[in-house]
Scaffold this active site. Structure first.
Site, PDB file in Angstrom:
ATOM      1  N   ARG A 163      -3.441  16.563   6.218  1.00 26.75           N
ATOM      2  CA  ARG A 163      -4.080  15.243   6.380  1.00 26.75           C
ATOM      3  C   ARG A 163      -3.598  14.621   7.684  1.00 26.75           C
ATOM      4  NH1 ARG A 163      -2.328   9.894   5.536  1.00 26.75           N
ATOM      5  NH2 ARG A 163      -3.726   8.489   4.385  1.00 26.75           N
ATOM      6  N   HIS A 193       0.839  -1.198   0.000  1.00 30.40           N
ATOM      7  CA  HIS A 193       0.000   0.000   0.000  1.00 30.40           C
ATOM      8  C   HIS A 193       0.871   1.244   0.000  1.00 30.40           C
ATOM      9  CE1 HIS A 193       0.904  -1.016   4.183  1.00 30.40           C
ATOM     10  NE2 HIS A 193       0.824   0.270   4.459  1.00 30.40           N
TER      11      HIS A 193
END
Length: 733
Positions: free
Chosen positions: A659, A649
């Site tokens: 974020r 990932h």
């Protein structure tokens, strides 16, 4: 008076101020007999606690040298006396009784007495009067040195002495064996930001020779340089065998006998022959564990599987690549000593024989491997005999032991023991979705996507773990911690993964410490703990209901896009990787070995916001190129997945905004649970200190006028007890 003279002598052995230090921790008194390591270590800690940095360095270094010399003397004396006073071959269990048996017994005991005499005299010559008995090391001290704790104190003392290169080296040496020690991780980051510390300063002063050669050989093989790799691979094998011999020599030392007495108590072995048999069985069990210990990297809990056969496989393949077919056959035949039915080795052997075109009658397995295997099998035969007839225990560490060596009466029991722990070989598979409905509803959580919808295995997206208000509290916690960076050590800095984003991180213990100092809200720090446990509970319920999961690391991370640096940006916020293995996109393989955190079993990302551009999580094929699934962050959304190579990932670039997410890793291994989580919980439960103590703490945490980074953690570990009294180090060790 004698203690004072000892300190003065060691101070004289230190180099004068400003003189260059030799690489590593050089011996202080070469050729001198070693002193008692426990006394040296205790005196070193006392000097450390008193702030006497130069004596502390001298004493701790001398303790390390003395312990190393003690092991070397025992190893050398054992090898010499084994050659001079060989024991007679033992008769088999079916040896008939009678006069011949009595004569063999006398020969055995006489040879044992001669061996003991040889060892005592050799130890006295090498170690001084009293030999090894005078320098016996207790279990607590052995464990402290195995964890490399002296280097934790050395790095702080070197820092105070302005020897930054050695401070960084000592810190790195400790961190290699303690990779989850977050305070040392922070200290390492501070050293890296210091202008006086060079990159080459971060070296492991205790790297075992076989690991240095092994890693170098693997690196060269990865670059397709087989010719250059061969000497390093051969060195790795020879050093591995030497390390096994060193470990076996330690199995005969007084510490092993002391450990027996501590575990079983005196007099528990019965009569003379029962005691002899019991001690011998302990020695054999210890010897059998030596390969496993040699194959376990510092700071790791599990050995590299098939360590010696794996090295032989690489050797025969590398020899074949450069045309050394005779050596390739020799190493392939050695693999077959471990696994006689190994099809790959047999096919390679046939291929080498065909290429040679002629029979080589004198060609056979390596002699060192033949000796190793025959000796190991002989010891296993004795251990299984004792297990069957004397009721002792033995856990065979080797998967290559032939089934014929295991008595019929024991095979069924051993098979049952293996079947009771299926997760040692395969992780438990998640149950069907319907079985989880009640669990998820109880937590107020909904399953948004399962593994099938995410085009993979052992991955899921769960929503509703946080309310918007809780997300706001955690976002404020991250913001407050970042603003307190001058005191907390968490300054906003460029991300380690990209130059186009700032990176901020907060651990649970640092959040608790900041809350105690009043820099962040206690409510936010407590919520951080509560939410991490909430995620662990759900992850275990979904993926691992039959085996407990433990938090191994919790990190509140924020990534902020740097304005003016996003145009034509081509990189990722976090490159494609797997969490417990080193991903090789070219082959699609994932190597579960350092520098990966091999003990991680499940991962989780709990998102706190979505008011930013980019930053989506995505899963790929093992080639790290083909995207299989993508997840958009939002408040309260958890992405949970297994940490292995089945779930590569990455994170798309954050091109605008900030974020924030809570990253969590879980482990089945209780020894790798996050100790700082418990410390943070205890810290947040403690009553507030009085104003005077708070003032002292505030003064200590204030930034210095010197713009260089703060020094490593100021408080020595385990140097004072809670009452503030000086330590009784000798008694504790």
């Amino acid at each position: 008076m004698l203690r004072l003279l000892h300190l003065l002598l060691l101070l004289l052995l230190l180099p004068p101020p400003g003189s260059p230090e030799p690489p590593g921790l050089a011996t202080l008194s070469p050729g001198a007999p070693p002193q008692a390591p426990d006394l040296l270590y205790a005196d070193g800690l006392r000097a450390y606690a008193a702030g006497a940095w130069a004596p502390a360095v001298a004493l701790l270094r001398e303790a390390l040298r003395s312990l190393e010399e003690l092991g070397r003397a025992r190893r050398d004396c054992g090898a010499r006396c084994a050659a001079e006073a060989a024991l007679p071959d033992a008769p088999g269990p079916d040896f008939p009784p009678g006069p011949a048996a009595g004569a063999w017994e006398r020969l055995l005991l006489r040879a044992a007495l001669r061996r003991a005499e040889c060892l005592s005299q050799c130890a006295a010559r090498r170690l001084g009067p009293g030999g090894a008995a005078r320098l016996r090391v207790g279990g607590a001290l052995r464990d402290a040195f195995r964890r490399r704790e002296p280097y934790n104190y050395l790095q702080r003392a070197y820092y105070q002495l302005k020897k930054l290169d050695l401070a960084a080296a000592a810190a790195h040496t400790f961190f290699v064996a303690n990779p989850t020690h977050l305070q040392m991780r922070e200290d390492m980051a501070k050293y890296r930001r210091m202008s006086g510390v060079r990159p080459q300063s971060f070296r492991d002063l205790e790297t075992p020779p076989h690991w240095a050669a092994y890693d170098s050989g693997l690196e060269l093989l990865g670059r397709q340089e087989a010719g250059l790799a061969l000497p390093r691979l051969e060195e790795a094998l020879q050093e591995s065998l030497a390390q096994v011999e060193s470990c076996r020599a330690g199995c005969e030392g007084p510490e092993e006998h002391q450990r027996e007495e501590e575990e079983e108590g005196p007099g528990s072995q019965g009569g003379l022959y029962e005691a002899i048999a019991g001690h011998w069985i302990r020695v054999l069990q210890c010897r059998q564990r030596c390969v496993e210990e040699t194959a376990t990297r510092p700071g790791r809990s599990f050995p590299v599987p098939d360590f010696l056969p794996g090295q032989l496989r690489r050797l025969h393949e590398a020899h074949a690549q450069v045309g050394n077919l005779s050596q390739a056959m020799e190493n392939a035949l050695s693999v077959l000593l471990f696994y006689p039915e190994d099809e790959a080795a047999k096919d390679a052997l046939n291929q080498y024989q065909t290429q040679l075109g002629e029979q080589r009658p004198g060609l056979g397995p390596r002699e060192d491997i033949q000796r190793f295997v025959l000796r190991s099998l002989g010891e296993k035969r004795q251990l299984y005999y004792a297990m069957e007839h004397l009721g002792t225990s033995f856990k065979d560490p080797d998967p290559w032991t032939p089934a014929a060596f295991i008595p019929e009466t024991l095979r069924e029991k051993l098979r049952e023991d293996q079947e009771q722990r299926p997760w040692d070989h395969e992780p438990p598979q998640p149950k069907p979705l319907t079985d989880w409905k009640d669990v998820l509803l109880l937590e107020g959580v909904t399953l948004t996507q399962d593994a099938r919808q995410l085009n993979g295995s052992e991955r899921a997206v769960l929503d509703g773990l946080l309310t918007p208000a809780e997300c706001g509290v955690l976002l404020q916690l991250a913001k407050d911690a970042a603003e307190a960076g001058a005191r907390s050590g968490y300054r906003g800095r460029r991300s380690p993964h990209t130059a186009h984003e700032h990176f901020e991180g907060l651990t649970v213990l640092k959040a608790a410490q900041l809350a105690r100092a009043g820099a962040v809200s206690t409510r936010g720090a407590k919520l951080l703990l509560e939410v991490s446990e909430r995620v662990r509970t759900l992850t275990q319920a979904y993926f691992s209901p039959e085996r407990p999961l433990h938090l191994s690391f919790t990190h509140l991370v924020c990534r902020t896009a740097i304005k003016g640096e996003q145009e034509q940006r081509m990189d990722l916020s976090h490159p494609v990787h797997a969490d417990n293995c080193v991903l090789d996109p070219d082959t699609g393989e994932c190597w579960r070995e350092p520098p990966a955190y091999t003990y991680r079993d499940y991962s989780g990302l709990l998102y706190l916001n979505d008011d930013f551009q980019g930053g989506d999580l995505f899963f790929t094929e093992p080639n790290a190129l083909t995207v299989r699934a993508q997840v958009r962050p939002r408040c309260g959304r958890l992405v949970a997945f297994s940490s292995g190579g089945e779930n590569p990932h990455g994170v798309w670039a954050v091109t605008r905004g900030r974020r924030c997410a809570l990253a969590l890793w879980h482990t089945w291994a209780p020894e790798h649970r996050e100790q700082e989580w418990t410390e943070a919980k205890e810290l947040l439960q403690e009553p507030e200190q009085d104003g005077e103590e708070e003032g002292d703490e505030e003064e200590e945490e204030m930034p210095r006028r010197d713009p260089s980074p703060e020094p490593p953690g100021r408080r020595p570990q385990r140097v004072q007890d809670k009452t503030g009294k000086p330590p009784r180090v000798r008694e504790e060790l």
